[in-house]
Enzyme design. Structure first.
Site: not given
Ligand code: DGL
Length: 287
Positions: A12-13, A75, A157, A189, A191
């Site tokens: 993930d990012s 991600c 977060e 997403c 989060h």
């Molecule tokens: N993990 C990213 C997503 O699911 C969200 C956070 C980001 O913008 O990197 O799109």
């Protein structure tokens, strides 16, 4: 070591992909996971196609260099933008979260004569139209409405899951979505499952929320079984989230990752290491 007993890689990012890790962990208690959070370069959701592709390939190659049998791109942004490039570059099965999330939304709205499906995601995911296309592939008639909700990422977060500010931001982001009146709403997403209650209350209790991470875990289970890749060695004893059978890597700020992980999962990774993912070719010989 037999190939099927290798871990599943997840990237993930940053920390958000832990919601996908949790879904996989819950559904697949016999599997082990290696998680990479690209915390040095987060967020991906505001970046361009070329940049997200480059980061995604570096992350994938790092995980492959550690020895994995399958890759889950947790991600949504990387899944939306970079899946074809990742598949071109690495020789194992790659599962993204967009296809499973889109298919699940279609499946649970099957009884509706004119299904309306909402999608909320980062700006990059929304403008890629990847969810729209995934839903279209599964249903020729479902109507789709998408909305970007970028502030949900920092709010999750921060752990602001009940604050009035979060409710008012949700009301603003989701006002057009409410007018669209979806039967199902995809949390597109990583989060957003953390803000599930706020989102549910804002759009109304009758809207079915789709957690793309959970939908992905279901499809990963099917794929492991179809391909004979399920871990043949059952884990003895009770498996805990973040126990030492799973290995976590970040590209920066490991302490913060641990703190936010505790907020998201109620526990911190027992094995957490900061690494660099650039030039991973050098690592391949050292496995
Ligand atoms: N993990 C990213 C997503 O699911 C969200 C956070 C980001 O913008 O990197 O799109």
């Amino acid at each position: 070591m037999v190939f099927s007993s290798l871990p599943i890689g997840i990237f993930d990012s940053g920390v958000g992909g832990l919601t996908v890790y949790r879904a996989l962990h819950d559904r697949l208690p016999n599997e082990h996971f290696i998680y990479l959070g690209d915390t040095a370069r987060v967020p991906y959701g505001t970046k361009s196609l070329g940049t997200v592709e480059r980061y995604a390939i570096e992350n994938s190659e790092f995980l492959v260099s550690r020895g994995i049998k399958m890759l889950v791109v947790a991600c949504n942004t990387a899944s939306a933008l970079a899946l074809p490039k990742i598949r071109e570059r690495i020789g194992i099965d790659v599962v993204g979260v967009i296809g499973p999330g889109g298919r699940k939304a279609v499946e649970i709205t099957k009884g509706e004569p004119h299904a309306r499906i909402g999608v909320i995601a980062t700006e990059a995911t929304v403008s890629s139209n990847a969810y729209f296309e995934a839903i279209r592939r599964a249903s020729a008639s479902a109507e789709v409405f998408q909305a970007g909700c970028p502030l949900f990422v920092p709010l999750a977060e921060e752990g602001w899951t009940e604050e009035p500010e979060t409710y008012s931001i949700a009301a603003k982001y989701l006002s057009k979505m409410k007018e669209f009146s979806p039967h199902a709403l995809v949390l597109g997403c990583t989060h957003y499952p953390i803000l599930r209650d706020v989102i549910q209350q804002t759009v109304g209790e009758n809207v079915k929320l789709v957690d793309s991470g959970e939908a992905t875990a279901e499809e990963v289970e099917t794929l492991l079984n179809e391909k004979g890749l399920a871990n043949p060695n059952a884990n003895t004893g009770k498996r805990q989230l973040c126990d030492d059978l799973d290995h976590f890597y970040v590209t920066d700020a490991a302490d913060r990752f641990g703190r936010v992980a505790e907020r998201f999962l109620g526990t911190k990774p027992s094995k957490l290491e900061a690494i660099e993912v650039y030039g991973v070719d050098e690592l391949k010989g050292k496995k």
